[in-house]
Design an enzyme around this catalytic site. Structure first.
Site, PDB file in Angstrom:
ATOM      1  N   SER A   1      56.994  64.709  22.245  1.00  0.00           N
ATOM      2  CA  SER A   1      56.642  63.810  23.349  1.00  0.00           C
ATOM      3  C   SER A   1      55.910  62.587  22.826  1.00  0.00           C
ATOM      4  O   SER A   1      55.171  62.661  21.836  1.00  0.00           O
ATOM      5  CB  SER A   1      55.734  64.566  24.330  1.00  0.00           C
ATOM      6  OG  SER A   1      55.169  63.680  25.270  1.00  0.00           O
TER       7      SER A   1
ATOM      8  N   TYR B   1      47.806  70.411  25.734  1.00  0.00           N
ATOM      9  CA  TYR B   1      49.271  70.286  25.788  1.00  0.00           C
ATOM     10  C   TYR B   1      49.730  69.289  24.719  1.00  0.00           C
ATOM     11  O   TYR B   1      50.595  69.609  23.895  1.00  0.00           O
ATOM     12  CB  TYR B   1      49.744  69.807  27.167  1.00  0.00           C
ATOM     13  CG  TYR B   1      51.150  69.260  27.102  1.00  0.00           C
ATOM     14  CD1 TYR B   1      51.369  67.876  27.056  1.00  0.00           C
ATOM     15  CD2 TYR B   1      52.229  70.106  27.011  1.00  0.00           C
ATOM     16  CE1 TYR B   1      52.651  67.376  26.926  1.00  0.00           C
ATOM     17  CE2 TYR B   1      53.512  69.607  26.897  1.00  0.00           C
ATOM     18  CZ  TYR B   1      53.726  68.240  26.851  1.00  0.00           C
ATOM     19  OH  TYR B   1      54.989  67.723  26.714  1.00  0.00           O
TER      20      TYR B   1
ATOM     21  N   LYS C   1      52.013  69.656  20.899  1.00  0.00           N
ATOM     22  CA  LYS C   1      53.164  68.878  20.423  1.00  0.00           C
ATOM     23  C   LYS C   1      52.870  68.331  19.026  1.00  0.00           C
ATOM     24  O   LYS C   1      53.711  68.368  18.132  1.00  0.00           O
ATOM     25  CB  LYS C   1      53.479  67.729  21.392  1.00  0.00           C
ATOM     26  CG  LYS C   1      54.011  68.187  22.745  1.00  0.00           C
ATOM     27  CD  LYS C   1      55.272  69.026  22.584  1.00  0.00           C
ATOM     28  CE  LYS C   1      55.818  69.502  23.911  1.00  0.00           C
ATOM     29  NZ  LYS C   1      56.970  70.420  23.769  1.00  0.00           N
TER      30      LYS C   1
HETATM   31  C1  WQD Z   1      53.569  58.033  35.169  1.00  0.00           C
HETATM   32  C2  WQD Z   1      52.739  56.924  35.808  1.00  0.00           C
HETATM   33  C3  WQD Z   1      50.570  57.611  36.568  1.00  0.00           C
HETATM   34  C4  WQD Z   1      51.961  60.257  39.719  1.00  0.00           C
HETATM   35  C5  WQD Z   1      53.578  62.848  31.730  1.00  0.00           C
HETATM   36  C6  WQD Z   1      52.978  63.724  30.693  1.00  0.00           C
HETATM   37  C7  WQD Z   1      53.714  63.531  29.406  1.00  0.00           C
HETATM   38  C8  WQD Z   1      55.176  63.759  29.601  1.00  0.00           C
HETATM   39  C9  WQD Z   1      55.724  62.887  30.730  1.00  0.00           C
HETATM   40  C10 WQD Z   1      55.792  65.976  28.927  1.00  0.00           C
HETATM   41  C11 WQD Z   1      51.271  56.977  35.386  1.00  0.00           C
HETATM   42  C12 WQD Z   1      51.447  57.167  37.729  1.00  0.00           C
HETATM   43  C13 WQD Z   1      51.933  59.366  38.659  1.00  0.00           C
HETATM   44  C14 WQD Z   1      51.454  59.859  40.983  1.00  0.00           C
HETATM   45  C15 WQD Z   1      50.953  57.709  40.077  1.00  0.00           C
HETATM   46  N1  WQD Z   1      55.433  65.120  29.913  1.00  0.00           N
HETATM   47  N2  WQD Z   1      51.441  58.127  38.850  1.00  0.00           N
HETATM   48  N3  WQD Z   1      50.965  58.584  41.115  1.00  0.00           N
HETATM   49  O1  WQD Z   1      51.547  60.760  32.752  1.00  0.00           O
HETATM   50  O2  WQD Z   1      53.226  59.112  31.762  1.00  0.00           O
HETATM   51  O3  WQD Z   1      53.474  61.516  31.325  1.00  0.00           O
HETATM   52  O4  WQD Z   1      54.935  63.172  31.891  1.00  0.00           O
HETATM   53  O5  WQD Z   1      55.936  65.717  27.761  1.00  0.00           O
HETATM   54  O6  WQD Z   1      53.201  64.462  28.474  1.00  0.00           O
HETATM   55  O7  WQD Z   1      51.643  63.323  30.528  1.00  0.00           O
HETATM   56  O8  WQD Z   1      53.951  60.642  33.593  1.00  0.00           O
HETATM   57  O9  WQD Z   1      54.910  60.658  35.842  1.00  0.00           O
HETATM   58  O10 WQD Z   1      52.631  61.731  35.497  1.00  0.00           O
HETATM   59  O11 WQD Z   1      52.862  59.255  35.416  1.00  0.00           O
HETATM   60  O12 WQD Z   1      50.492  56.569  40.234  1.00  0.00           O
HETATM   61  O13 WQD Z   1      51.435  60.618  42.004  1.00  0.00           O
HETATM   62  O14 WQD Z   1      52.746  57.095  37.217  1.00  0.00           O
HETATM   63  O15 WQD Z   1      49.256  57.146  36.738  1.00  0.00           O
HETATM   64  O16 WQD Z   1      50.808  55.650  35.281  1.00  0.00           O
HETATM   65  P1  WQD Z   1      52.942  60.433  32.361  1.00  0.00           P
HETATM   66  P2  WQD Z   1      53.601  60.646  35.151  1.00  0.00           P
END
Ligand code: WQD
Length: 339
Positions: A125, A150, A154
């Site tokens: 990741s 987590y 990785k």
């Molecule tokens: C994306 C953006 C949030 C939800 C995660 C894991 C990472 C990988 C991919 C496994 C951010 C914003 C989100 C919401 C929001 N997983 N957001 N409201 O955090 O980049 O990565 O998933 O490997 O390890 O950490 O993805 O989709 O959670 O967030 O504003 O209800 O959307 O702040 O900027 P992230 P995400």
């Protein structure tokens, strides 16, 4: 040729099984069904016409892992998705994450190390980069201190594989560092099935669009980005799945001089949260109900991939646009809710 896909009932795993079958590989899935439904097998078969072999195994059970490989000595490659992946949960239950994510990896590598030749693809990741200093992020960007157990699993996983490959010439491995997977197979037979309240942005958006969720909370718009919201590299899950097939083919052709390589798998394009919302509104024709709230702890400002290495070495490039990926996510959500 038989390929083991661990976590093959999961979101990325199931889409990869489809692409492997389309390429003519025989697939056996191991999944403990802790975060996926065995009915996904029907979805895979509906797309490819082929029902993968499936065994429900907890990969923390070393004797069970050894027994599997004794039964399936014709497995020539492993794509290892099986892992616990909820960032927040990993902070609360670190030992569950180390036991599951590291233990299962070690037991599988121990079995592969017994083989004269073995190929291994690891689901890594972009989280290993933390907040990278430069955008787009290249594979030689420094791996930073993990923000969660987590993320640490990785980073540790990559190191374990690298160390093992150094002393196991017959083992050829690739770690794929995913950016942000989204979307669903265009057939809407398989897709993302988050359990409970989605943590990730895109399923929360599509569930809000379907009225399953009342309103999307946008976690902060005071970041140093053009519109103040965080930037990520959202990649269609089918593009991501296809990256696994080309990586496997590289390993099978043993074209890689060194027997351990790392590749970023993203589109190379960054999109802000507000741009993702606008994409949803374009493809659905609906206004999304959202509000700006405080930042989410642990979020980084920006992460999007430099994909030059995967483009040139793997000959792989993401094909789908953000809108195409969002349309597939929306079509899937409507299918799930209307069934
Ligand atoms: C994306 C953006 C949030 C939800 C995660 C894991 C990472 C990988 C991919 C496994 C951010 C914003 C989100 C919401 C929001 N997983 N957001 N409201 O955090 O980049 O990565 O998933 O490997 O390890 O950490 O993805 O989709 O959670 O967030 O504003 O209800 O959307 O702040 O900027 P992230 P995400």
């Amino acid at each position: 040729m038989k390929i083991l896909v661990t976590g093959g009932l999961g979101f990325i795993g199931s889409h990869t099984v489809v692409e492997l079958q389309n390429e003519g590989f025989e697939v056996v899935i191991i999944d403990d069904c802790s975060n996926a439904d065995v009915k996904v097998l029907e979805g895979i078969q509906a797309i490819t016409g082929k029902l993968p072999l499936f065994e429900k195994i907890d990969l923390r059970d070393k004797p069970m892992v050894a027994a599997f490989f004794a039964r399936h000595q014709d497995v020539e490659g492993v794509i290892h998705f099986a892992a616990s992946k909820a960032v927040g949960e990993s902070v609360e239950k670190p030992l569950l994450y180390y036991e599951n994510n590291i233990g299962s990896l070690v037991y599988i590598l121990q079995e592969l190390s017994k083989k004269e030749k073995a190929r291994f693809i690891f689901s890594s990741s972009c989280t290993v980069y933390g907040q990278a200093d430069e955008m787009p992020i290249t594979e030689d960007a420094p791996v930073k201190a993990a923000e969660s157990p987590y993320g640490n699993t990785k980073q540790m996983g990559e190191e374990i594989i690298a160390d093992t490959c150094k002393v196991t010439p017959g083992l050829h491995a690739i770690a794929l560092r995913y950016f942000n997977p989204m979307g669903a197979h265009p057939s809407t037979e398989i897709g993302e099935l988050p359990i409970g309240v989605p943590q990730n942005l895109v399923p929360f958006i599509t569930q809000t669009g379907m009225g399953v969720r009342e309103q999307l909370a946008v976690f902060g718009n005071d970041y140093p980005t053009p519109d103040g919201t965080c930037i990520r590299d959202y990649i269609h899950v089918v593009d991501l799945a296809r990256a696994h097939v080309v990586a496997l083919q590289r390993l099978l052709n043993a074209k890689n001089e060194q027997n351990y390589e790392v590749f970023n798998v993203g589109t190379g394009k960054g999109s802000s949260v507000l741009e993702v919302i606008q994409s949803f509104e374009r493809v659905s024709g609906e206004k999304l109900n959202y509000k700006i709230v405080d930042r989410r702890a642990g979020d980084i400002v920006s992460a999007y991939a430099n994909t030059k290495k995967a483009n040139e070495v793997l000959g792989w490039k993401a094909q789908s646009t953000l809108d195409e990926a969002m349309k597939s996510a929306w079509d899937w959500e409507k299918k799930v809710r209307n069934n």
